[in-house]
Design an enzyme around this catalytic site. Sequence first.
Site, PDB file in Angstrom:
ATOM      1  N   CYS A  24     -33.293 -46.412 101.770  1.00  0.00           N
ATOM      2  CA  CYS A  24     -33.746 -45.040 101.992  1.00  0.00           C
ATOM      3  C   CYS A  24     -35.176 -44.981 102.531  1.00  0.00           C
ATOM      4  O   CYS A  24     -35.486 -44.116 103.356  1.00  0.00           O
ATOM      5  CB  CYS A  24     -33.586 -44.189 100.747  1.00  0.00           C
ATOM      6  SG  CYS A  24     -34.465 -44.820  99.297  1.00  0.00           S
ATOM      7  N   HIS A 125     -35.595 -42.342  95.304  1.00  0.00           N
ATOM      8  CA  HIS A 125     -34.982 -42.161  96.627  1.00  0.00           C
ATOM      9  C   HIS A 125     -36.018 -41.529  97.555  1.00  0.00           C
ATOM     10  O   HIS A 125     -36.685 -40.563  97.179  1.00  0.00           O
ATOM     11  CB  HIS A 125     -33.745 -41.254  96.501  1.00  0.00           C
ATOM     12  CG  HIS A 125     -33.108 -40.922  97.809  1.00  0.00           C
ATOM     13  ND1 HIS A 125     -32.485 -41.871  98.591  1.00  0.00           N
ATOM     14  CD2 HIS A 125     -32.992 -39.740  98.474  1.00  0.00           C
ATOM     15  CE1 HIS A 125     -32.002 -41.284  99.684  1.00  0.00           C
ATOM     16  NE2 HIS A 125     -32.307 -39.994  99.629  1.00  0.00           N
TER      17      HIS A 125
END
Length: 188
Positions: A24, A125
């Site tokens: 990510c 994330h």
Amino acid sequence: KGLPGFGSGVPGVPYHERQRRQLCALHALNNLLQRPWLSQASADRICQRLAPNSRPNPHRSLLGLGNYDVNVVMAALGMLGLAAVWWDKRRPLERLCLTHVLGFLLNVPSRVALGTLALPLSRPHWVCVRPFGDTFYNLDSKLATPTPIGAEPQLREFLRAVLAQAPSELFLVVSRDVEEAGTWLSPE
């Protein structure tokens, strides 16, 4: 000096990398830059440079599958003459000087799932938000397509909602000149 506009190759559509493995941070940076600039091999080289004698490397996942930390993100941006400025959540978002901010990187908790089974765990994330004209877009790699957020008032509400979810963090992506001058912050 600013970031490029649309880079997907399709007129009017932002470049958007979709999530794969634990990459990510890599996707967020590429979505910010609107091109596939950083590869996993490049990110791994940054990790090696940051901790040359460490096994396992503290800047990525134990298995080397990604999950890069903020140090890798900051080093990658530095290679382009950019900086990631940590936003102190105690400040009101109205103090953001958006004309000097090129984009945003958010580090947010993300639920862990095994197939359709959601586990009571979360892991960090990385998410990119950046403007295209007068509209800010959420370029989260977990989204199927880029999602328009809206203009400045909607962006501030979006950021406020994300930052209310602990342990979320916000980083402003700015040029080194803006970082040094502190002009990403409006005077009180």
